[in-house]
Design an enzyme around this catalytic site. Structure first.
Site, PDB file in Angstrom:
ATOM      1  N   TYR A  53       0.836  -1.208   0.000  1.00 58.66           N
ATOM      2  CA  TYR A  53       0.000   0.000   0.000  1.00 58.66           C
ATOM      3  C   TYR A  53       0.867   1.253   0.000  1.00 58.66           C
ATOM      4  CZ  TYR A  53      -3.194   3.652   1.522  1.00 58.66           C
ATOM      5  OH  TYR A  53      -3.904   4.816   1.597  1.00 58.66           O
ATOM      6  N   HIS A  83      -4.902  15.945  -3.135  1.00 52.97           N
ATOM      7  CA  HIS A  83      -5.251  16.082  -1.715  1.00 52.97           C
ATOM      8  C   HIS A  83      -5.133  17.521  -1.214  1.00 52.97           C
ATOM      9  CE1 HIS A  83      -5.368  11.808  -1.873  1.00 52.97           C
ATOM     10  NE2 HIS A  83      -5.463  11.642  -0.569  1.00 52.97           N
ATOM     11  N   ASN A 196       0.418  11.886   5.627  1.00 55.60           N
ATOM     12  CA  ASN A 196      -0.338  10.947   6.454  1.00 55.60           C
ATOM     13  C   ASN A 196       0.097  11.067   7.907  1.00 55.60           C
ATOM     14  OD1 ASN A 196      -2.054   8.764   7.081  1.00 55.60           O
ATOM     15  ND2 ASN A 196      -1.611   7.826   5.107  1.00 55.60           N
ATOM     16  N   TYR A 282     -20.609  31.668  45.019  1.00 52.75           N
ATOM     17  CA  TYR A 282     -19.835  30.571  44.435  1.00 52.75           C
ATOM     18  C   TYR A 282     -18.763  31.070  43.475  1.00 52.75           C
ATOM     19  CZ  TYR A 282     -23.171  27.013  46.122  1.00 52.75           C
ATOM     20  OH  TYR A 282     -23.928  26.185  46.895  1.00 52.75           O
ATOM     21  N   ARG A 285     -15.991  32.086  45.955  1.00 52.64           N
ATOM     22  CA  ARG A 285     -15.509  31.052  46.868  1.00 52.64           C
ATOM     23  C   ARG A 285     -15.024  29.799  46.139  1.00 52.64           C
ATOM     24  NH1 ARG A 285     -19.675  27.974  50.234  1.00 52.64           N
ATOM     25  NH2 ARG A 285     -20.961  29.679  49.432  1.00 52.64           N
ATOM     26  N   PHE A 330      -2.602   7.022  12.375  1.00 48.54           N
ATOM     27  CA  PHE A 330      -2.901   8.378  11.905  1.00 48.54           C
ATOM     28  C   PHE A 330      -4.219   8.906  12.454  1.00 48.54           C
ATOM     29  CE2 PHE A 330      -4.157   5.172   8.750  1.00 48.54           C
ATOM     30  CZ  PHE A 330      -5.534   5.258   8.901  1.00 48.54           C
ATOM     31  N   GLU A 416     -12.663   4.885   4.625  1.00 48.26           N
ATOM     32  CA  GLU A 416     -12.378   5.682   5.830  1.00 48.26           C
ATOM     33  C   GLU A 416     -13.721   6.027   6.467  1.00 48.26           C
ATOM     34  OE1 GLU A 416      -9.929   8.805   4.251  1.00 48.26           O
ATOM     35  OE2 GLU A 416      -8.459   7.360   3.509  1.00 48.26           O
TER      36      GLU A 416
END
Length: 511
Positions: A53, A83, A196, A282, A285, A330, A416
């Site tokens: 791959y 990409h 990646n 509050y 404090r 990744f 994915e």
């Protein structure tokens, strides 16, 4: 300063020095050796013709598509171009520089199978201050920050855009030529190795960790000043009361606030007053309980970021025994979860600060301070609308505190099918921290006005330092003035280390 990239990674301080400073970057000889050894394994796979791959196949849903040897360089260049598909405004220079350094760090670990010259090309961009133009939208946080990293890698090819001196977009080819740099021709797997990983998410998280640490200390400072201005009690911050609930951050914040309230004529003025409230509200404090919990959250996030700094997040990875294995390292879930958690904590630190501001401005609750901290309320509105601004920011932070990491959308033909949204989580965390800076600035301004109105009583050393820090622009309480510049000045005081340094010189370190 020079940051040397070893095959063991980098430190958070290194990332800050490169992202926000002018530190130079060099590769250690051991890094070059580790990368060369890793590359020799990829070269052997290519020579053997085995399907692996990213080396001899397509990507994502195209992982089963075999690519002929003569087209594998073309494959890597096509990957980067396709990409680099982000849209939107450019990411800040510091984020892009952090991302590039962390990508060098990832390659330097010696599990990516790229030639040293690829990492050296990224180093050259950093050292020549050539910053890729990276749009804000495009990453889903798995497989890492693909689109943002592709926009960085595209510049190595002499394509795409870079940030100009004024933040404008310039052709990368022009910037490389002016810097005396040549485009890189990628070999098998190198395009994939450049994009990646979790480097964008991690870079933003490391910057946020640094900023949050400072802001959480400043939250103790502004809380103490507001409590002092409202004639609050220092008794709830005594150490024995926090030793019986031993959350570490709570103890640190309580100790900070207690020390900040000492040596104050304002506090002394009501210490033995029987009419003084037995219990403060509050928001006063419980300041250390909220800020302390945020500190503990920050410690967790710092641990997660530290682990990621020594992690191999590429895919596939090249192992020393010659295997090339696909992984899921990744995936940005650890960083996305951590960023969402810290955003929640920071949002609440800001929310409780706004409640103290509201109390300071309310004549029925501020213990004899004038309405909206104006000596002539009615004709003048004082800080009324500053609290409106704070309320609006609190509301925005509540929206931003909704977790991004639970919002997964499938991509790449269902290959994915679960993504982390870690880029979105870390990006909005930075916005939350910017907003927290503004909220603490409003509290600082209101507390300073309150302490000025307590004159002739002398405030604490912290109060005196805060009045001096803002005095040149804020002046004394009086007729209404253009408030926006005062609020910007207060923001600058909160974000800068100078006020904290001045206070620490008087009372000791504030962790």
């Amino acid at each position: 300063m020079t940051v040397t990239i070893e095959p063991t990674g980098v430190a958070p301080a290194d990332v800050l020095a490169v992202a926000r400073g002018a530190a130079k970057v060099v590769l250690a000889p051991t890094t070059v050796a580790a990368m060369t050894a890793s590359r020799s394994i990829v070269d052997g796979i290519e020579a053997a013709g085995r399907p692996v791959y990213g080396v001899s196949t397509g990507f994502g849903a195209l992982a089963n598509t075999f690519v002929a040897p003569e087209r594998r360089a073309e494959l890597q260049h096509a990957l980067i171009r396709s990409h680099a598909a982000g849209v939107g405004a450019a990411m800040p220079r510091e984020v892009v520089r952090a991302m590039m350094l962390l990508r060098v760090r990832s390659l330097a670990l010696g599990h990516s199978g790229v030639r040293p010259l690829v990492a050296e090309a990224l180093v050259d961009l950093l050292n020549h201050d050539v910053t890729p133009w990276v749009p804000e939208h495009g990453s889903l946080g798995a497989s890492g920050d693909l689109a943002p990293l592709a926009h960085c890698a595209l510049v190595l090819l002499g394509e795409g855009w870079v940030l100009g001196p004024a933040g404008e977009r310039r052709p990368a080819a022009d910037a490389l030529r002016e810097a005396g740099l040549a485009p890189v021709e990628l070999a098998a797997k190198e395009g994939l190795a450049l994009i990646n990983g979790t480097d964008g998410m991690l870079g933003m998280l490391l910057l946020a960790v640094h900023d949050a640490a400072h802001l959480f200390t400043m939250a103790d400072v502004t809380a103490a000043l507001a409590i002092e201005a409202m004639l609050g009690s220092e008794r709830p911050f005594r150490p024995e009361l926090h030793a019986i609930r031993p959350h570490p951050g709570q103890g640190v914040s309580a100790a900070n606030i207690h020390r900040l309230l000492q040596d104050s004529a304002v506090m002394d003025s009501h210490r033995d007053d029987l009419a003084h409230a037995v219990q403060d509200a509050y928001s006063m404090r419980c300041a250390p309980q909220v800020a302390g919990a945020a500190r503990d959250t920050l410690d967790f996030v710092r641990t997660v970021a530290g682990r990621e700094l020594v992690s191999v997040v590429d895919n596939p990875v090249v192992l020393p025994d010659g295997r090339v294995e696909s992984t899921g390292n990744f995936h940005g879930a650890p960083l996305g979860f951590a960023a969402d958690y810290l955003a929640i904590a920071a949002a609440e630190v800001g929310a409780i600060a706004e409640r103290r501001v509201d109390r300071l401005l309310d004549v029925t609750r501020s213990r004899d301070l004038p309405a909206f901290l104006s000596p002539d309320a009615g004709v003048n509105s004082g800080l009324m609308i500053a609290q409106y601004t704070a309320a609006g920011i609190v509301a925005e932070n509540r929206r931003l505190a909704a977790p991004a990491s639970v919002d997964s959308l499938p991509t790449s033909g269902m290959q994915e099918d679960h993504v982390s949204m870690g880029w979105a989580a870390t990006k909005k965390l930075r916005t939350v921290l910017e907003n927290l800076t503004s909220l603490l600035a409003v509290e600082l301004l209101a507390a300073v006005r309150g302490l000025q109105l307590r004159a002739p009583l002398t405030p604490s050393p912290a109060g005196r330092a805060a009045i001096a820090a803002l005095g040149s622009v804020a002046g004394r309480p009086g007729p209404d003035v253009f408030l926006a510049p005062l609020m910007e000045a207060a923001r600058a005081v909160v974000s800068s280390p100078e006020l904290r340094t001045t206070i620490e010189a008087e009372i000791g370190p504030l962790p």
